[in-house]
Design a protein around this motif. Structure first.
Motif, short mmCIF file in Angstrom:
data_model
loop_
_atom_site.label_atom_id
_atom_site.label_comp_id
_atom_site.label_asym_id
_atom_site.label_seq_id
_atom_site.Cartn_x
_atom_site.Cartn_y
_atom_site.Cartn_z
N VAL A 42 -29.60 58.53 -5.98
CA VAL A 42 -28.73 57.54 -5.35
C VAL A 42 -27.38 58.20 -5.09
CG1 VAL A 42 -27.62 55.30 -5.59
CG2 VAL A 42 -29.89 55.65 -6.56
N PRO A 43 -27.00 58.40 -3.82
CA PRO A 43 -25.72 59.06 -3.54
C PRO A 43 -24.51 58.19 -3.80
CG PRO A 43 -26.84 58.50 -1.50
CD PRO A 43 -27.81 58.19 -2.61
N GLY A 44 -24.64 56.89 -3.70
CA GLY A 44 -23.51 55.98 -3.93
C GLY A 44 -23.98 54.72 -4.61
N LEU A 45 -23.08 54.05 -5.30
CA LEU A 45 -23.42 52.86 -6.07
C LEU A 45 -24.09 51.80 -5.19
CD1 LEU A 45 -23.21 51.17 -8.72
CD2 LEU A 45 -20.98 50.39 -7.88
N LEU A 46 -25.23 51.29 -5.65
CA LEU A 46 -25.92 50.16 -5.01
C LEU A 46 -25.78 48.95 -5.92
CD1 LEU A 46 -29.19 51.98 -3.80
CD2 LEU A 46 -27.17 51.40 -2.43
N ARG A 47 -25.07 47.96 -5.45
CA ARG A 47 -24.78 46.79 -6.28
C ARG A 47 -25.84 45.71 -6.08
NH1 ARG A 47 -20.42 46.71 -9.14
NH2 ARG A 47 -18.58 47.97 -8.65
N HIS A 48 -26.08 44.97 -7.15
CA HIS A 48 -26.94 43.79 -7.05
C HIS A 48 -26.09 42.54 -7.24
CE1 HIS A 48 -30.14 41.00 -7.13
NE2 HIS A 48 -30.03 40.71 -8.41
N ARG A 49 -25.96 41.77 -6.16
CA ARG A 49 -25.29 40.47 -6.20
C ARG A 49 -26.34 39.41 -5.97
NH1 ARG A 49 -22.55 43.95 -2.95
NH2 ARG A 49 -20.42 44.55 -3.52
N ARG A 50 -26.47 38.49 -6.89
CA ARG A 50 -27.50 37.47 -6.74
C ARG A 50 -27.25 36.61 -5.51
NH1 ARG A 50 -29.27 34.97 -12.56
NH2 ARG A 50 -30.02 36.89 -13.52
N LEU A 51 -26.03 36.15 -5.35
CA LEU A 51 -25.68 35.27 -4.24
C LEU A 51 -24.69 35.97 -3.33
CD1 LEU A 51 -26.07 32.28 -3.22
CD2 LEU A 51 -23.92 31.78 -4.39
N PRO A 52 -24.97 36.09 -2.03
CA PRO A 52 -24.00 36.72 -1.13
C PRO A 52 -22.67 35.99 -1.15
CG PRO A 52 -26.13 36.49 -0.05
CD PRO A 52 -26.21 35.70 -1.32
N VAL A 53 -21.59 36.74 -1.21
CA VAL A 53 -20.23 36.20 -1.21
C VAL A 53 -19.44 36.93 -0.13
CG1 VAL A 53 -18.11 35.86 -2.53
CG2 VAL A 53 -20.34 35.67 -3.67
N ASP A 54 -18.83 36.14 0.77
CA ASP A 54 -18.04 36.71 1.88
C ASP A 54 -18.85 37.74 2.66
OD1 ASP A 54 -15.86 35.15 1.15
OD2 ASP A 54 -15.10 36.66 -0.24
N GLY A 55 -20.11 37.43 2.88
CA GLY A 55 -20.96 38.32 3.67
C GLY A 55 -21.54 39.49 2.91
N GLN A 56 -21.17 39.65 1.65
CA GLN A 56 -21.64 40.77 0.85
C GLN A 56 -22.74 40.29 -0.10
OE1 GLN A 56 -20.54 44.05 1.25
NE2 GLN A 56 -19.56 43.11 3.03
N GLY A 57 -23.98 40.67 0.21
CA GLY A 57 -25.09 40.33 -0.65
C GLY A 57 -25.53 41.52 -1.49
N SER A 58 -26.73 41.45 -2.00
CA SER A 58 -27.25 42.51 -2.83
C SER A 58 -27.64 43.73 -2.00
CB SER A 58 -28.47 42.01 -3.61
OG SER A 58 -29.07 43.06 -4.35
N ASP A 59 -27.31 44.92 -2.49
CA ASP A 59 -27.84 46.15 -1.92
C ASP A 59 -29.24 46.43 -2.44
OD1 ASP A 59 -25.34 46.70 -0.66
OD2 ASP A 59 -24.61 47.64 -2.51
N VAL A 60 -29.51 45.99 -3.68
CA VAL A 60 -30.75 46.37 -4.36
C VAL A 60 -31.92 45.46 -4.00
CG1 VAL A 60 -31.80 46.83 -6.60
CG2 VAL A 60 -29.37 47.30 -6.26
#
Length: 647
Positions: free
Chosen positions: A395-413
């Protein structure tokens, strides 16, 4: 404990006359954690300190032990009452749990000397026999006032599973008692527990357990305790912040609610780059308009400990409730999450960052307790390191897991996990077993348990940490109308503040746009699936082959549309290995047990994931194969397939 946990103990409590507790001011300190999820080692974290982005490690149980010891020392020197509470979900979340099946949790949590713990939903992830072994193995009471275990052969007779526990205080000194009158003139604190009333919809292994309504059971228990003479009542719950707040408003007589389940880090952490949560130690007025209840929660993964000080008037009412959550940080800071020696800040910067922490009210530099650290490293860590296995990618860069998208940013994983399951089910080897091709995949956000940090990915990072539940993948036919109904059901249920967002749906081979039109509700503006190289509108009346993990495929965790679709007849297939060979287990239908749990009726041989030679974690293996074969350098997908427009 026989029959309903409530029945026996409350009957004992109400025998004889009520004790008269003294009218005197009383101040109680509560230290608390929740949703620790087997994070015995610290977690990687990115913070902002003194204008600098830094990487360090937070929490872990040896650090909790050290910090709890410091709070106990302070309370002892001030001769003040103190209780240490756990808001549930100690289980799952790391490879330690997969390897030790709850035994390590019982060992380590007992060493922390908790005074009580609520039953969380993930404590039901194995079976009631192993849950009973955990409860019998800890040296503190596990509480659930709304649980009737009378028909369960493993839980019914457990003395350590109770609706509540009583503590009498003489300054800092405390004694666990059975009746208020045993306390004499010493103040008594009752700690009651509450478990989710809809547990049969969340956990697949509740058997014949009966879960009572949270509000009704809480009020009944409080009333019985008040009649016994108890003036100070704390509820340790695993309901989620929204339900805790409802409990505070609708139940008369609870003074403090120490919660869990929604992983809410209460308080303003914007000074550390972590955003602002709801207020810590917020007071709610009870239904009677007289009493007030203080609500607290402490985040997740053993990263923080909450501390709240509650002051009571002589007649037992809450007059003050103050405190906060404290993140427990390592003393070394890095400029990169890989935390190599080359990434370490120089000594002058380390000192400046340490001074910034010292000036912040919500973070502390805490050493790990050396005895607990050594115990974990000697007894458990070698097997963990061995179990992680081979490198499958990077993994070259951090992949975040967000359960609920916030401000258009959801889970990468989560989109990657869904993509892996769609890919795997459609490989020639799997299609040779199923005889089908999947159209798209659906994934509940709660099935993914971790971010993916930069660096190597090993098999165990997936099978033990990220996708630890060993779920069999299922292939089932659903109409377009059923798919749309499922999306609406799970999205709307995830929107309220403090809601359990593990049911939120991520997708692969499908894309949708949901527009919120009112408070916590909305509609699907667009829903399409990828077919023959292009996106096409989902036909409400057409049938589609959908890949879902078996837990959600059975309608658990609020995916009720799937249960309803399979009550009479289904063509569902569950996939697992038997003696190293992939096998399909056809399902006939679903039903509910008397306790409300889901029962899967197989056409031929039932799928028993605990049987010798059976391995069910096709969900995790799909991701391992996908990374190894398709994405050895793993980055986020260009599109997640999910557009969530909030008001």
């Amino acid at each position: 404990m026989n029959k309903s946990i409530l029945a026996g103990v409350l009957a004992l409590a109400l025998t004889g006359c009520a004790s008269q507790q003294p009218d005197q001011p009383f101040t109680l300190t509560l230290a608390h954690v929740n949703d620790t999820h087997s994070h015995f080692d610290p977690s990687d974290a990115r913070l902002r300190l003194d204008g600098t982005e830094v990487y360090t490690r937070l929490g872990g149980h040896p650090r909790l032990q050290q910090y709890a010891g410091e709070l106990r020392r302070q309370a002892r020197e001030a001769d003040q009452p103190l209780l240490l509470l756990h808001g549930g979900d100690a289980w799952q979340g790391s490879g330690y749990f997969r390897l030790n099946q709850g035994a390590m949790n019982a060992d380590v949590l007992s060493r922390l000397q908790f005074d009580a713990m609520a039953l969380g939903n993930h404590e039901f992830d194995l079976d009631n026999e192993r849950l009973a072994a955990f409860i019998a193995g800890v040296d503190f009471p596990v509480l659930a006032a709304n649980l009737d275990a009378g028909r369960d052969p493993h839980l019914a007779e457990l003395d350590n599973l109770r609706p509540y526990v009583l503590y009498a205080f003489d300054g800092h000194d405390k004694e666990r008692i059975e009746r208020v009158k045993d306390a004499g003139r010493d103040p008594v604190v009752a700690v009651i527990g509450l478990v989710l009333e809809d547990m049969p919809e969340i956990a697949a292994t509740v058997g014949e357990l009966v879960f009572e309504r949270e509000v009704e059971a809480a009020q009944r228990t409080v009333r019985a305790l008040r009649e016994q003479g108890v003036k100070h009542i704390v509820a340790v719950t695993h309901l989620g912040l929204e339900r805790d707040q409802r409990l505070a408003r609708e139940v008369n007589g609870i003074d403090v609610i120490v919660g869990g389940h929604s992983h809410s880090l209460l308080g303003d952490f914007s000074n550390l780059g972590l955003g602002e949560g709801e207020p810590y130690a917020r007071l709610f007025t009870n239904q009677d308009g007289r009493g007030r209840t203080c609500v607290v929660q402490a985040g997740q993964h053993a990263q923080a400990m909450g501390r709240v000080q509650v002051t009571f008037t002589p007649d037992g009412r809450v007059s003050r409730c103050e405190g906060g959550n404290t993140l427990l940080a390592d003393r070394v800071f890095y400029r990169d999450i890989r935390r190599g020696e080359q990434h370490r800040f120089d000594d002058a910067t380390q000192q400046r960052l340490a001074e910034a922490v010292a000036a912040a009210p919500n973070i502390a530099l805490v050493e790990e307790d050396p005895a607990l650290r050594a115990h974990i490293d000697e007894q458990y860590r070698p097997a963990l390191l061995q179990a992680y296995g081979q490198v499958i990618g990077h993994v070259p860069g951090l992949l975040r897991h967000r359960r609920l998208p916030v401000d258009g940013q959801g889970s990468d994983v989560a989109p990657l996990v869904a993509a892996s399951q769609l890919y795997w089910v459609n490989t020639p080897a799997v299609q040779a077993v199923t005889g089908r091709r999947a159209d798209f995949a659906l994934l509940g956000a709660g099935g993914v348990r971790t971010d993916l940090a930069p660096g190597e990915i090993k098999e165990g990072d997936v099978t033990l940490d990220m996708l630890p539940f060993a779920n069999a993948l299922s292939l089932v036919s659903l109409t377009g109308r059923q798919v749309a109904g499922l999306l609406l059901e799970t999205i709307n249920a995830s929107l309220p503040e403090g809601a359990h967002t593990g049911k939120f749906p991520y997708v692969a081979g499908l894309r949708y746009q949901f527009d919120e039109t009112g408070r916590d509700r909305g509609f699907l503006r667009r829903i399409e699936y990828f077919n023959q190289g292009q996106w096409q509108r989902l036909d409400p009346d057409a049938s589609y082959q959908v890949v879902i993990n078996g837990y959600h495929a059975s309608g658990n965790d609020g995916w009720n549309t799937l249960f309803e679709a399979q009550q009479v007849l289904t063509d569902r297939i569950d996939l697992a290995w038997v003696n190293g060979k992939l096998a399909a287990f056809p399902v006939a239908r679903l039903s509910r047990t008397q306790g409300g749990g889901v029962q899967v009726h197989y056409i031929n041989q039932p799928l028993d994931c605990q049987a010798d030679g059976v391995r069910c974690n096709t969900d995790a293996q799909a991701f391992v194969d996908y990374v190894r074969e398709q994405r050895p350098v793993l980055t986020a997908l260009p599109e997640s397939g999910v557009v969530l427009n909030r008001l």
